[in-house]
Structures are given as structure tokens and as C-alpha cells.
Design a protein around this motif. Structure first.
Motif, PDB file in Angstrom:
ATOM      1  N   ASN A  40       0.825  -1.215   0.000  1.00  0.00           N
ATOM      2  CA  ASN A  40       0.000   0.000   0.000  1.00  0.00           C
ATOM      3  C   ASN A  40       0.856   1.261   0.000  1.00  0.00           C
ATOM      4  O   ASN A  40       0.566   2.223  -0.720  1.00  0.00           O
ATOM      5  N   THR A  41       1.906   1.261   0.799  1.00  0.00           N
ATOM      6  CA  THR A  41       2.800   2.423   0.865  1.00  0.00           C
ATOM      7  C   THR A  41       3.479   2.645  -0.477  1.00  0.00           C
ATOM      8  O   THR A  41       3.543   3.782  -0.981  1.00  0.00           O
ATOM      9  N   THR A  42       3.991   1.571  -1.076  1.00  0.00           N
ATOM     10  CA  THR A  42       4.656   1.673  -2.380  1.00  0.00           C
ATOM     11  C   THR A  42       3.694   2.204  -3.434  1.00  0.00           C
ATOM     12  O   THR A  42       4.048   3.076  -4.233  1.00  0.00           O
ATOM     13  N   LYS A  43       2.472   1.697  -3.416  1.00  0.00           N
ATOM     14  CA  LYS A  43       1.468   2.126  -4.380  1.00  0.00           C
ATOM     15  C   LYS A  43       1.158   3.618  -4.229  1.00  0.00           C
ATOM     16  O   LYS A  43       1.085   4.348  -5.219  1.00  0.00           O
ATOM     17  N   LYS A  44       0.996   4.080  -2.997  1.00  0.00           N
ATOM     18  CA  LYS A  44       0.724   5.504  -2.747  1.00  0.00           C
ATOM     19  C   LYS A  44       1.878   6.375  -3.235  1.00  0.00           C
ATOM     20  O   LYS A  44       1.667   7.424  -3.839  1.00  0.00           O
ATOM     21  N   ILE A  45       3.096   5.939  -2.957  1.00  0.00           N
ATOM     22  CA  ILE A  45       4.271   6.717  -3.362  1.00  0.00           C
ATOM     23  C   ILE A  45       4.353   6.791  -4.884  1.00  0.00           C
ATOM     24  O   ILE A  45       4.571   7.873  -5.456  1.00  0.00           O
ATOM     25  N   LYS A  46       4.176   5.662  -5.551  1.00  0.00           N
ATOM     26  CA  LYS A  46       4.251   5.655  -7.017  1.00  0.00           C
ATOM     27  C   LYS A  46       3.153   6.504  -7.636  1.00  0.00           C
ATOM     28  O   LYS A  46       3.401   7.238  -8.598  1.00  0.00           O
ATOM     29  N   ASN A  47       1.944   6.426  -7.080  1.00  0.00           N
ATOM     30  CA  ASN A  47       0.858   7.264  -7.592  1.00  0.00           C
ATOM     31  C   ASN A  47       1.185   8.744  -7.416  1.00  0.00           C
ATOM     32  O   ASN A  47       0.953   9.552  -8.315  1.00  0.00           O
ATOM     33  N   LYS A  48       1.727   9.078  -6.269  1.00  0.00           N
ATOM     34  CA  LYS A  48       2.114  10.453  -5.976  1.00  0.00           C
ATOM     35  C   LYS A  48       3.174  10.936  -6.974  1.00  0.00           C
ATOM     36  O   LYS A  48       3.067  12.030  -7.538  1.00  0.00           O
ATOM     37  N   LEU A  49       4.169  10.096  -7.226  1.00  0.00           N
ATOM     38  CA  LEU A  49       5.227  10.458  -8.173  1.00  0.00           C
ATOM     39  C   LEU A  49       4.675  10.629  -9.587  1.00  0.00           C
ATOM     40  O   LEU A  49       4.976  11.613 -10.266  1.00  0.00           O
ATOM     41  N   TRP A  50       3.860   9.670 -10.040  1.00  0.00           N
ATOM     42  CA  TRP A  50       3.364   9.742 -11.417  1.00  0.00           C
ATOM     43  C   TRP A  50       2.364  10.863 -11.623  1.00  0.00           C
ATOM     44  O   TRP A  50       2.290  11.448 -12.702  1.00  0.00           O
ATOM     45  N   GLN A  51       1.610  11.216 -10.592  1.00  0.00           N
ATOM     46  CA  GLN A  51       0.719  12.370 -10.709  1.00  0.00           C
ATOM     47  C   GLN A  51       1.541  13.640 -10.898  1.00  0.00           C
ATOM     48  O   GLN A  51       1.200  14.493 -11.714  1.00  0.00           O
ATOM     49  N   SER A  52       2.631  13.747 -10.162  1.00  0.00           N
ATOM     50  CA  SER A  52       3.512  14.897 -10.314  1.00  0.00           C
ATOM     51  C   SER A  52       4.143  14.922 -11.698  1.00  0.00           C
ATOM     52  O   SER A  52       4.236  15.970 -12.338  1.00  0.00           O
ATOM     53  N   VAL A  53       4.574  13.771 -12.175  1.00  0.00           N
ATOM     54  CA  VAL A  53       5.194  13.690 -13.497  1.00  0.00           C
ATOM     55  C   VAL A  53       4.183  14.065 -14.574  1.00  0.00           C
ATOM     56  O   VAL A  53       4.493  14.841 -15.482  1.00  0.00           O
ATOM     57  N   GLU A  54       2.968  13.541 -14.480  1.00  0.00           N
ATOM     58  CA  GLU A  54       1.938  13.870 -15.468  1.00  0.00           C
ATOM     59  C   GLU A  54       1.626  15.366 -15.461  1.00  0.00           C
ATOM     60  O   GLU A  54       1.524  15.973 -16.513  1.00  0.00           O
ATOM     61  N   LYS A  55       1.523  15.920 -14.289  1.00  0.00           N
ATOM     62  CA  LYS A  55       1.206  17.345 -14.168  1.00  0.00           C
ATOM     63  C   LYS A  55       2.326  18.193 -14.798  1.00  0.00           C
ATOM     64  O   LYS A  55       2.069  19.093 -15.576  1.00  0.00           O
ATOM     65  N   LYS A  56       3.560  17.870 -14.464  1.00  0.00           N
ATOM     66  CA  LYS A  56       4.688  18.663 -14.974  1.00  0.00           C
ATOM     67  C   LYS A  56       4.945  18.410 -16.453  1.00  0.00           C
ATOM     68  O   LYS A  56       5.365  19.312 -17.165  1.00  0.00           O
ATOM     69  N   SER A  57       4.708  17.194 -16.928  1.00  0.00           N
ATOM     70  CA  SER A  57       4.935  16.910 -18.347  1.00  0.00           C
ATOM     71  C   SER A  57       3.899  17.605 -19.223  1.00  0.00           C
ATOM     72  O   SER A  57       4.180  17.936 -20.363  1.00  0.00           O
ATOM     73  N   LYS A  58       2.701  17.837 -18.691  1.00  0.00           N
ATOM     74  CA  LYS A  58       1.682  18.589 -19.442  1.00  0.00           C
ATOM     75  C   LYS A  58       2.085  20.044 -19.582  1.00  0.00           C
ATOM     76  O   LYS A  58       1.718  20.699 -20.548  1.00  0.00           O
ATOM     77  N   GLU A  59       2.835  20.533 -18.612  1.00  0.00           N
ATOM     78  CA  GLU A  59       3.287  21.923 -18.643  1.00  0.00           C
ATOM     79  C   GLU A  59       4.378  22.139 -19.693  1.00  0.00           C
ATOM     80  O   GLU A  59       4.607  23.248 -20.121  1.00  0.00           O
ATOM     81  N   LEU A  60       5.069  21.057 -20.081  1.00  0.00           N
ATOM     82  CA  LEU A  60       6.172  21.172 -21.041  1.00  0.00           C
ATOM     83  C   LEU A  60       5.694  21.438 -22.433  1.00  0.00           C
ATOM     84  O   LEU A  60       4.782  21.117 -22.966  1.00  0.00           O
TER      85      LEU A  60
END
Length: 157
Positions: A137-157
């Protein structure tokens, strides 16, 4: 004949195939493929049940998807190098964003990601005594958190 008996439930097979692939055209193809495979198998009607039919269609669907992934159509080979360069550039940008976001994680989150990458969740659970579901569960939350940030920032590019 076996196909006559199966054809009486044709609409049911279409519905079953549609549950597998969620596409009405592909469902029809799966049912046709199922008829062919059963006919070629030489099985009697007593040897066939809904479960058997489901697995035939599901496996055919997976095989079709696998073939689609392996098929790459490129009309103009001059664009291949440009595509590869764009892909590498995007990949590098995403990895850079991912590493920056990883640095923002707490010490505990970094340790969980690093240790599960190195040992796997089960081995980490065995070595630390932390329940595997907690690690998962912890790993899943961390990965989701990371990928949400990546998706958000990659859309800004």
C-alpha cells in the motif's frame, strides 16, 4: 453437428465476448474464431461448456493484442530517426522530472522505494517484519504520488 448447437446461443457468446474485449466488432471476430477452434478441436458437445468457451475467446483476445503490439507500421522510414530522437528527449525529460519529485519524498518514502526496488516487497517484508500489505500500500501511494507529479509537470512542457 456441434456448431449448430453452439450457434443457437450465438447472442450469448457475443455478450460473453463483449465482456472480454469491450468492442462489438472484435466480439464478433472472437466468436467466429471460437467456432473455428471448436470445430477444429474435434471435441464433442459433452466436452464443451461455457467456461471452456470463455477461455478460448479470452486467450484468442490476448493473442490478438500480443500480435497488435508486435506489429509496427511505418510508411516513411525517414521519420523513424526523428521519432526516436523525440522519444529519447521525452524519456529524458520525464526521468528528470521523476528524479526531482523523488528528491521531495520523505526519508521513509525514499527508503521504501529503494528497498522494494532492490529486494522486492516480499523479501523486504521478510527482512523487516513489516506486513507485506503495508509495504504494498505504501509503495502504491508513493508511485501514484510520483506519477501524478510527473503527469502534471509533463503537461506543462
Amino acid at each position: 453437428m456441434i456448431l449448430d448447437i453452439l450457434a443457437k446461443r450465438h447472442n450469448e457468446w457475443i455478450k460473453l465476448a463483449n465482456k472480454i474485449c469491450r468492442n462489438s466488432e472484435r466480439s464478433k471476430d472472437l466468436v467466429q474464431d471460437m467456432y473455428i477452434r471448436i470445430y477444429n478441436s474435434g471435441k464433442t458437445i459433452d466436452q464443451i461448456n461455457e467456461c471452456y468457451i470463455y477461455f478460448i475467446m479470452r486467450n484468442q483476445f490476448y493473442n490478438d493484442i500480443k500480435k497488435e503490439k508486435e506489429t509496427i507500421l511505418i510508411d516513411d522510414f525517414t521519420n523513424v530517426e526523428i521519432f526516436a530522437e523525440d522519444y529519447d528527449k521525452q524519456k529524458d525529460e520525464i526521468l528528470s522530472i521523476l528524479e526531482k519529485e523523488r528528491q521531495k519524498l520523505s526519508w521513509y518514502e525514499k527508503q521504501i522505494i529503494d528497498l522494494t526496488t532492490e529486494f522486492g516487497q516480499r523479501e523486504l517484508s521478510r527482512q523487516t517484519g513489516i506486513h507485506i500489505q503495508t509495504i504494498h500500500n505504501t509503495t502504491k501511494k508513493i508511485k501514484n504520488k510520483l506519477w501524478q507529479s510527473v503527469e502534471k509537470k509533463s503537461k506543462e512542457l
